[in-house]
Design an enzyme around this catalytic site. Structure first.
Site, short mmCIF file in Angstrom:
data_model
loop_
_atom_site.label_atom_id
_atom_site.label_comp_id
_atom_site.label_asym_id
_atom_site.label_seq_id
_atom_site.Cartn_x
_atom_site.Cartn_y
_atom_site.Cartn_z
N GLY A 1 -8.67 -9.01 -1.29
CA GLY A 1 -7.37 -9.43 -0.77
C GLY A 1 -7.04 -10.88 -1.07
N LYS B 1 -17.97 -13.57 1.74
CA LYS B 1 -18.86 -12.45 2.08
C LYS B 1 -19.88 -12.23 0.97
CE LYS B 1 -15.11 -10.20 4.46
NZ LYS B 1 -13.97 -10.10 3.53
N ARG C 1 0.83 -1.22 0.00
CA ARG C 1 0.00 0.00 0.00
C ARG C 1 0.86 1.26 0.00
NH1 ARG C 1 -4.81 -2.19 3.96
NH2 ARG C 1 -6.05 -3.03 2.26
N GLY D 1 -13.41 -3.50 -1.15
CA GLY D 1 -14.75 -2.98 -0.86
C GLY D 1 -15.13 -1.84 -1.79
P1 AMP Z 1 -14.06 -12.99 0.76
O1 AMP Z 1 -13.38 -12.03 1.69
O2 AMP Z 1 -15.52 -12.81 0.67
O3 AMP Z 1 -13.39 -12.98 -0.62
O4 AMP Z 1 -13.83 -14.43 1.36
C1 AMP Z 1 -12.58 -15.01 1.47
C2 AMP Z 1 -12.64 -16.18 2.41
O5 AMP Z 1 -13.59 -17.11 1.92
C3 AMP Z 1 -11.35 -16.95 2.55
O6 AMP Z 1 -10.87 -16.78 3.86
C4 AMP Z 1 -11.73 -18.40 2.28
O7 AMP Z 1 -11.17 -19.32 3.17
C5 AMP Z 1 -13.23 -18.36 2.46
N1 AMP Z 1 -13.91 -19.45 1.73
C6 AMP Z 1 -13.81 -19.73 0.43
N2 AMP Z 1 -14.52 -20.81 0.12
C7 AMP Z 1 -15.09 -21.24 1.26
C8 AMP Z 1 -15.94 -22.33 1.60
N3 AMP Z 1 -16.36 -23.19 0.68
N4 AMP Z 1 -16.33 -22.45 2.90
C9 AMP Z 1 -15.91 -21.58 3.83
N5 AMP Z 1 -15.10 -20.52 3.58
C10 AMP Z 1 -14.70 -20.36 2.31
#
Ligand code: AMP
Length: 394
Positions: free
Chosen positions: A352, A199, A37, A375
């Site tokens: 990230g 998320k 950053r 975000g």
């Molecule tokens: P995000 O910040 O929404 O991009 O989410 C990222 C997180 O999603 C990472 O820490 C992954 O470990 C988690 N993730 C991805 N696939 C799965 C899954 N099938 N079950 C639980 N967590 C997941």
């Protein structure tokens, strides 16, 4: 979108307040563990220094909840920045006191001052008018280079511009806005959206807004399980965002209406728990057996998704395909990262974890644009105006 940019202004001898995103990760000894950053704003900082401005840098770090907290001081950043720009960076232990004002007033053109964490004042996040005025008093002009926070109507992003009306976007903001605008305005087709991660509610609005722009959507992670569940298919113990299911059902209808190509994984890696020592196997179908948790896309899904990637001319990717932090469940995400990098398409990556995946796969330099603000990029693509960008429009 036409922005007022630093390029069209003369900063010679001016005191320039620059909002940067120096919210870097620190270890427990306050060593910076990733300086990406800081490096991202060097172009703007060096440009202003070459123009002989007094450069006043301001950022937040962490979530100190409106009170000074030495563990979230920006002091380590001053040291690292000084190494990167090859000149001294003065560190102001506050951001609005008379001491800071004196420090600025006695600075010569070509000098840099880094202010202490803006969020040591709760007024920063409240977009407080008096705090905006006090911050503005130390400078002649305003530059925003913190794309990652431009969706927040905070003092250093929005409020200050009511008092420092000579304002402009730094190079990083211009780069981000151009890259994302290219996705919304006339993307080369086929346009593929790859959406994964956990998320769901943060991303599903973006997905809905892009339905009019994209040709193909592929899903992974909790996003995929939420759509699979919305179809009433078995997801076992997989993580599903139940609150988003009504919207997922609506999106299915819109997808059918528009004849878009939409994929959930053809097969899955499933585990008895999300842990390094889990037992796991690969399913042969698109549902998850009762008692098991979906943790990655399977080989058939990788094959099918790679085919979609190879056909695309424009790709936006946000969110991993599985729990890629665990080696055994990282294959899907890494293979997608490699395929995106090799696609020859115009590729934009946000979030990230997707960025970590292209870094882990060693292909980050093959991506057309890597967003510094997950975000903010989602809100931009959701079609919401970003308050910090709106105030910089011509
Ligand atoms: P995000 O910040 O929404 O991009 O989410 C990222 C997180 O999603 C990472 O820490 C992954 O470990 C988690 N993730 C991805 N696939 C799965 C899954 N099938 N079950 C639980 N967590 C997941």
């Amino acid at each position: 979108m036409e922005l007022i940019t630093v390029k069209e202004k003369d900063y010679s001898g001016k005191r320039v307040f620059v909002r940067v995103d120096f919210n870097v990760p620190l270890d427990k000894n306050q060593n910076i563990t990733d300086d990406t950053r800081i490096k991202a704003s060097l172009e703007t900082i060096n440009y202003l220094l070459n123009q002989n401005a007094v450069v006043i840098l301001a950022s937040h770090l962490g979530r100190p909840k409106g009170k000074p907290d030495p563990s979230m001081s920006l002091q380590p950043v001053a040291k690292r920045l000084s190494e990167l720009v090859g000149r001294q960076v003065k560190f102001a232990p506050e951001c609005i006191t008379s001491e800071v004002r004196k420090m600025v007033d006695t600075s010569k053109p070509g000098e840099i001052i880094l202010l202490e964490n803006l969020r040591f004042h709760q007024e920063e996040e409240e977009n407080d008018e008096n705090f905006s005025k006090s911050l503005a008093e130390i400078a002649d002009c305003y530059v925003n280079d913190a794309f990652g926070y431009s969706h927040r109507a905070h003092v250093s992003i929005v409020g200050i511009t009511s008092f420092l009306t000579d304002k402009a976007a730094g190079f990083l903001i211009v780069k981000e806005v151009n890259a994302l605008s290219k996705l919304l305005e006339n993307p080369e087709r086929p346009f593929l959206l790859i959406i994964g991660g956990a998320k769901v509610s943060d991303k599903i609005g973006m997905l809905r807004n892009l339905l009019d722009k994209v040709d193909t959507i592929i899903t992974g992670g909790v996003m995929a399980y939420t759509f699979i569940r919305a179809n009433n298919w078995e997801t076992g113990n997989s993580k599903v965002e139940y609150d988003s299911i009504p919207l997922a059902k609506e999106i299915y209808k819109e997808i059918r209406k528009r004849h878009l190509e939409f994929h959930t994984p053809l097969d899955h890696v499933v585990a008895d728990k999300i842990a390094e020592d889990a037992h796991y196997f690969t399913t042969e179908r698109g549902t998850v057996p009762i008692g098991w948790t979906g943790v990655d896309i399977g080989p058939q899904a990788i094959w099918e998704y790679t085919d979609c990637i190879n056909r695309a001319k424009t790709i936006f990717w946000n969110g991993p395909m599985g729990v890629f932090e665990i080696e055994a469940f990282a294959k899907g995400t890494i293979e997608i990262a490699k395929a995106v990098a090799a696609s020859g398409a115009y590729t934009v990556i946000g979030g990230g974890d997707s960025i970590a995946a292209v870094n882990k796969a060693g292909v980050a330099d093959k991506i057309s644009h890597i967003c510094t603000g997950g975000g903010a990029s989602l809100e931009f693509l959701e079609g919401k105006g970003l308050p910090g960008i709106d105030v910089l429009k011509k």
